[in-house]
Design an enzyme around this catalytic site. Sequence first.
Site, mmCIF file in Angstrom:
data_model
loop_
_atom_site.group_PDB
_atom_site.id
_atom_site.type_symbol
_atom_site.label_atom_id
_atom_site.label_comp_id
_atom_site.label_asym_id
_atom_site.label_seq_id
_atom_site.Cartn_x
_atom_site.Cartn_y
_atom_site.Cartn_z
ATOM 1 N N CYS A 151 0.815 -1.218 0.000
ATOM 2 C CA CYS A 151 0.000 0.000 0.000
ATOM 3 C C CYS A 151 0.850 1.270 0.000
ATOM 4 O O CYS A 151 0.509 2.252 -0.671
ATOM 5 C CB CYS A 151 -0.965 -0.001 1.182
ATOM 6 S SG CYS A 151 -0.223 -0.408 2.767
ATOM 7 N N HIS A 243 -1.555 6.959 3.851
ATOM 8 C CA HIS A 243 -0.131 6.813 4.145
ATOM 9 C C HIS A 243 0.614 8.011 3.543
ATOM 10 O O HIS A 243 0.539 8.258 2.329
ATOM 11 C CB HIS A 243 0.422 5.530 3.535
ATOM 12 C CG HIS A 243 -0.050 4.278 4.203
ATOM 13 N ND1 HIS A 243 -0.781 4.264 5.375
ATOM 14 C CD2 HIS A 243 0.128 2.969 3.858
ATOM 15 C CE1 HIS A 243 -1.043 3.010 5.726
ATOM 16 N NE2 HIS A 243 -0.495 2.210 4.818
#
Length: 351
Positions: A151, A243
Amino acid sequence: MSFKPSFRVAVLGATGMVGQWLVHMLDRHPWFRVVALTASDRSVGRPYGEACRWLLSAPMPEWAARMVVGPTEPGFDAEIVISALPSDIAREVEPQFAAAGYLVASNASSYRMAADVPLLMPDVNFDHLGLLPRQQETRGWAGALVTNPNCTTTAVVLPLKALMPFGIRRVHLVSLQALSGAGYPGVSAMEIADNVLPYIPGEEEKLETEPRKLLGQVRDGEVEEAPIRLSAQTNRVPTLDGHLVCLSVELEDPIGPEEAAKAMAGYRPPEEVADLPSATAQPIVVRTEPDRPQPRLDRMAGGGMSVVVGRVQRCPVFTLKFAALTHNTIRGAAGAALFNAEAALRWLGKV
C-alpha cells in the site's frame, strides 16, 4: 466501447478490512457482478451480514448481507477472483485458482516478486502484463495471477515514474502509515495512542525492492529492474486512512522544484488504461500549499485513486525532496486490485 462488459467476480477473504472495501467498491462497479464471497471456516455457511463485523462508514450492500459465505476453494461460477487473503494463505490458495482457470487479482505479498508474476500498477507499467504468457506456459495455468504492490509503495512509485526521464539514482524515504494499514483489529490502542511506532514488520524491505520491479523494463519475458537504490524507514501513526511518505530523490539531471512539480502534475496514464473504470484522469495531484498533503484533507483525491504530492523543494543532500500521500485501503489495496483486474482484461482482449 459500444457494449457494457459484464464479468462474474468472487472475493476471497471478504470479511477482512480489504475484503470489505472490495465489497463496497464492487457494489456499483460498471463491469463486475459479485457472485461469491469467501472467508475462513468459521464464517462458511453463514450470511455475510452475520459473519462480517462491518467496519466501513458506508452501509453494507443488501445483496452482500444476504449472500452466504462460501469456502475459499475453486468451484464457483466466476471468471475473476479478487483476493484479499492474508499472505500465508494466499501463497497456497491463489495458484489453485489460477490453475483452475480464474483470473486472479491479488492484494497479498506472496507472489509480488515472483519473476513471472506482474507486480502491477496499470498507469505505471501496463506492459508488464506481457509476463502472463510465460507464466501460463511455465506453470501450466489455464488462468493467470497478477498482484498489486504494498500500500505504501503506491505513494512512492507514481511520483518516481514521472521523474524517471530525469534519471533517478537514489531515494531515501520515511513513511507515516495509517492504522487501517494494519488491518483489524490491528494495533492496540495502548500502543498507538499518544505515540508513533517506528517499526512495521516487513515494510521497509518491500519499499526498498518493489519500486525497482515496478519501474523496470520487460525484456525477453523477464523484468529488468530499474537501477535505483532505495532506503526506507517506516512508522505507524494514529491516523485512520492515508499513508504519507517523505522522499528525498537524487537525479542525474539536476532539475528544480518547478520542473519536477510540472512533470508530476502532467503525468498521465497510458492510453490503454485511461478509460478503465478505476483509472483516474490525473494520477498525481500536486498541491502548492506549504502544509499539504494531509491525510484527512487529501486522501480522497481522484476518488482515492490519485497520489497527492506537495512540498516539492530543493534538497540540500540529494536533488529534490517532497511529500506524497496515498489512500492505503483504496489506491493501495482494494482499488488497486480492481484496477489490475480491469487492466488484465484489457490486455487479454476481453474489453
